[in-house]
Design a protein around this motif. Structure first.
Motif, PDB file in Angstrom:
ATOM      1  N   TYR A  82      -5.532 -15.656  -6.830  1.00 12.02           N
ATOM      2  CA  TYR A  82      -4.124 -15.274  -6.701  1.00 12.02           C
ATOM      3  C   TYR A  82      -4.012 -14.039  -5.825  1.00 12.02           C
ATOM      4  CZ  TYR A  82       0.626 -13.936  -8.025  1.00 12.02           C
ATOM      5  OH  TYR A  82       1.963 -13.601  -8.001  1.00 12.02           O
ATOM      6  N   LEU A  97      -0.946 -11.134  -4.200  1.00 11.95           N
ATOM      7  CA  LEU A  97       0.414 -10.648  -4.031  1.00 11.95           C
ATOM      8  C   LEU A  97       0.781 -10.752  -2.553  1.00 11.95           C
ATOM      9  CD1 LEU A  97       0.073  -7.441  -6.245  1.00 11.95           C
ATOM     10  CD2 LEU A  97       1.336  -9.525  -6.837  1.00 11.95           C
ATOM     11  N   PRO A  98       2.063 -10.895  -2.238  1.00 15.85           N
ATOM     12  CA  PRO A  98       2.454 -10.960  -0.819  1.00 15.85           C
ATOM     13  C   PRO A  98       2.179  -9.633  -0.124  1.00 15.85           C
ATOM     14  CG  PRO A  98       4.388 -10.816  -2.238  1.00 15.85           C
ATOM     15  CD  PRO A  98       3.216 -11.015  -3.143  1.00 15.85           C
ATOM     16  N   GLY A  99       2.206  -9.657   1.196  1.00 16.19           N
ATOM     17  CA  GLY A  99       1.984  -8.440   1.964  1.00 16.19           C
ATOM     18  C   GLY A  99       2.910  -7.320   1.533  1.00 16.19           C
ATOM     19  N   PRO A 108       6.645  -6.867   5.515  1.00 19.02           N
ATOM     20  CA  PRO A 108       6.650  -8.095   6.317  1.00 19.02           C
ATOM     21  C   PRO A 108       5.597  -8.027   7.422  1.00 19.02           C
ATOM     22  CG  PRO A 108       8.898  -7.379   5.893  1.00 19.02           C
ATOM     23  CD  PRO A 108       8.001  -6.284   5.389  1.00 19.02           C
ATOM     24  N   PRO A 161      -1.597 -11.009   2.701  1.00 14.36           N
ATOM     25  CA  PRO A 161      -1.525 -10.989   1.236  1.00 14.36           C
ATOM     26  C   PRO A 161      -2.626 -10.106   0.657  1.00 14.36           C
ATOM     27  CG  PRO A 161      -2.413 -13.078   2.007  1.00 14.36           C
ATOM     28  CD  PRO A 161      -1.951 -12.346   3.216  1.00 14.36           C
ATOM     29  N   LEU A 194       4.254  -8.979  -9.579  1.00 18.65           N
ATOM     30  CA  LEU A 194       4.979  -9.252  -8.337  1.00 18.65           C
ATOM     31  C   LEU A 194       6.275  -8.462  -8.268  1.00 18.65           C
ATOM     32  CD1 LEU A 194       5.387 -10.826  -5.723  1.00 18.65           C
ATOM     33  CD2 LEU A 194       6.303 -12.717  -7.074  1.00 18.65           C
ATOM     34  N   SER A 219       6.935  -5.628  -5.462  1.00 19.56           N
ATOM     35  CA  SER A 219       7.962  -5.874  -4.443  1.00 19.56           C
ATOM     36  C   SER A 219       8.753  -4.617  -4.100  1.00 19.56           C
ATOM     37  CB  SER A 219       8.918  -6.969  -4.920  1.00 19.56           C
ATOM     38  OG  SER A 219       8.232  -8.192  -5.102  1.00 19.56           O
TER      39      SER A 219
END
Length: 473
Positions: free
Chosen positions: A209, A211-213, A216, A220, A256, A260
């Motif tokens: 798994y 997490l997103p970057g 932008p 990841p 997450l 964020s």
């Protein structure tokens, strides 16, 4: 001989800062050290006698290295090739450290338990090579070992075998798919995904798994709860880390949500803090909440041998997450700098007062703690100044961290064990502390912080053993 650190980089780091060039210097040096360490593992295996490293294990290491080399060539080589990415992954550092320890037993002859653990550790390198080859698009067939019923393929996931034992698993890779075959169970097909993770329809497979970057366009960030080398051995004591966590879907969602909002918080404490996170952070290792935590408590750590990894329990808010990053990435920077140049020659004796801990600290521990707290003082002052309407908690945090560093600086600056480079570094820290004092927190916060320092110093002094009586000779 240690490499020279440019004066500009040393000055930036002394201010708890670091521009892109300085941070890139630390990364290049650490990546080079990691590759040299891995080469040392191979050399130690070649030099070890058969009682330590059997010939079959040495042959397999050679084959694995050849597969990694083929994967590197297939993607054009360079720092961003799949092979280099696997070899410089933070958790390869603890793996290499364990292997070097096992390959050099103190008395020259390993115990049966130690030899068995070494062979398990060396077998992990085969999984690393297989992942790099798969990421490079190579077709191959190999045999891997599931450790106590779990075959971990770093960055892809883990297969839970039918038996809770060391099981041989045949791995075939073709057309972006892995086929995993184990005795007594149907084959498992795993489909590779871009970046981190791979999916399979079978419940025996747990995907990695990420997490997103952070912003932008950033890659990841792995949230690694699978790697067998992700946490150090458990220790006892007040400051021992909690155990590794295995977040479920709900807990991953909380990670997450908190993640964020972290980039925006980092920016309010200075653009450099966001740059540090983007440049230095390579993976997060989730930890359990500390015992007795009420939802606000947390624990975090970095490991010298795992450059780029941050171990942390789930932060409660984006502000807490950002503060954890600021704190721990200073340890990352200072540890990397300390490998490039000698800052001091102080011994390991724990005798210094550190207002953030009740126990005496060695000089290096005091330096590490003061450095991270100084960065936090700067971070929270910038947050308070950026948003005066909501600066109450930021000013309180700034005042506390600033006072703590002020209590530690005299011992740091006055040490005769500083090298000339270390003197410039610590003087830079003192200059930042003075600059922060030019825009102090409102008086009430400063007074409370100073009273806190006075109270903990008194308590610390009372806890120290009495000095031995003087005797005439």
């Amino acid at each position: 001989m240690l490499p020279a650190v440019p004066n500009r980089a040393l000055a930036e780091l002394g201010r708890t800062a670091g521009g892109p060039g300085t941070l890139a210097l630390l990364v290049r040096d650490q990546d080079t050290r990691r590759l040299l360490m891995l080469r040392a593992v191979l050399d130690a295996a070649e030099a070890a006698g058969p009682a330590v490293c059997p010939g079959a294990a040495r042959d397999r290491l050679r084959d694995d290295w050849a597969l990694l080399t083929a994967a590197d060539r297939a993607t054009g080589g360079g720092a961003h090739s799949p092979a280099r990415a696997r070899l410089t992954h933070p958790l390869m550092g603890p793996w290499a450290t364990r292997c070097l320890t096992g390959l050099s037993p103190r008395d020259g002859r390993p115990t049966p338990h130690g030899r068995g653990e070494l062979l398990r550790d060396l077998a992990h390198f085969s999984a690393v090579a297989a992942v790099a080859a798969a990421r490079a698009g190579l077709s191959f067939t190999t045999s891997l070992t599931a450790r106590e019923g779990v075959l971990t393929l770093p960055s892809l996931g883990a297969l839970h075998t039918a038996e809770r034992a060391d099981v041989r698993v045949e791995v075939r890779c073709a057309d972006g798919r892995l086929t995993l075959r184990q005795p007594g169970a149907p084959p498992v097909t795993v489909h590779l995904e871009q970046g981190t993770g791979a999916w399979s329809a079978t419940p025996a497979w747990t995907p990695a798994y990420a997490l997103p970057g952070l912003v932008p366009g950033a890659g990841p960030l792995p949230l690694d709860d699978l790697d067998p080398y992700r946490v150090p051995p458990r220790e006892t004591g007040q400051y021992a880390l909690s155990g590794p966590a295995a977040p479920d879907d709900a807990e991953r969602k909380r990670w997450l949500q908190t993640w964020s909002g972290t980039a925006a918080v980092l920016r309010t404490g200075g653009e450099q803090r966001l740059t540090e996170a983007l440049t230095l952070l390579r993976c997060l290792v989730p930890l359990e909440l500390p015992p007795g935590a009420d939802g606000r408590g947390s624990c975090s750590a970095t490991r010298r041998e795992a450059f780029g990894a941050l171990l942390s329990s789930a932060p409660a808010t984006p502000v807490a997450f950002a503060a954890t990053l600021v704190h721990e990435l200073q340890h990352t920077k200072l540890a990397a700098l300390s490998e490039m140049t000698e800052l001091h020659r102080a011994g390991p004796e724990a005798r210094y007062f550190a207002p953030w801990r009740p126990d005496p600290r060695p000089y290096d521990g005091l330096l590490q703690g003061a450095y991270s707290h100084l960065a936090l003082a700067d971070f929270f002052q910038r947050r308070a100044l950026a948003d005066p309407a909501r600066g109450e908690s930021a000013w309180a945090a700034h005042a506390r961290y600033h006072a703590q560093v002020g209590a530690a600086l005299p011992a740091l600056v006055g040490s005769p064990d500083l090298t000339p480079v270390g003197r410039r570094f610590v003087d830079g820290m003192a200059a930042v502390h003075e600059r922060l004092a030019e825009r102090p927190a409102p008086r009430g916060y400063t007074a409370r912080a100073q009273a806190y320092i006075k109270a903990v110093r008194t308590l610390w002094t009372q806890r120290q053993p009495p000095a031995p009586p003087l005797t005439n000779r």
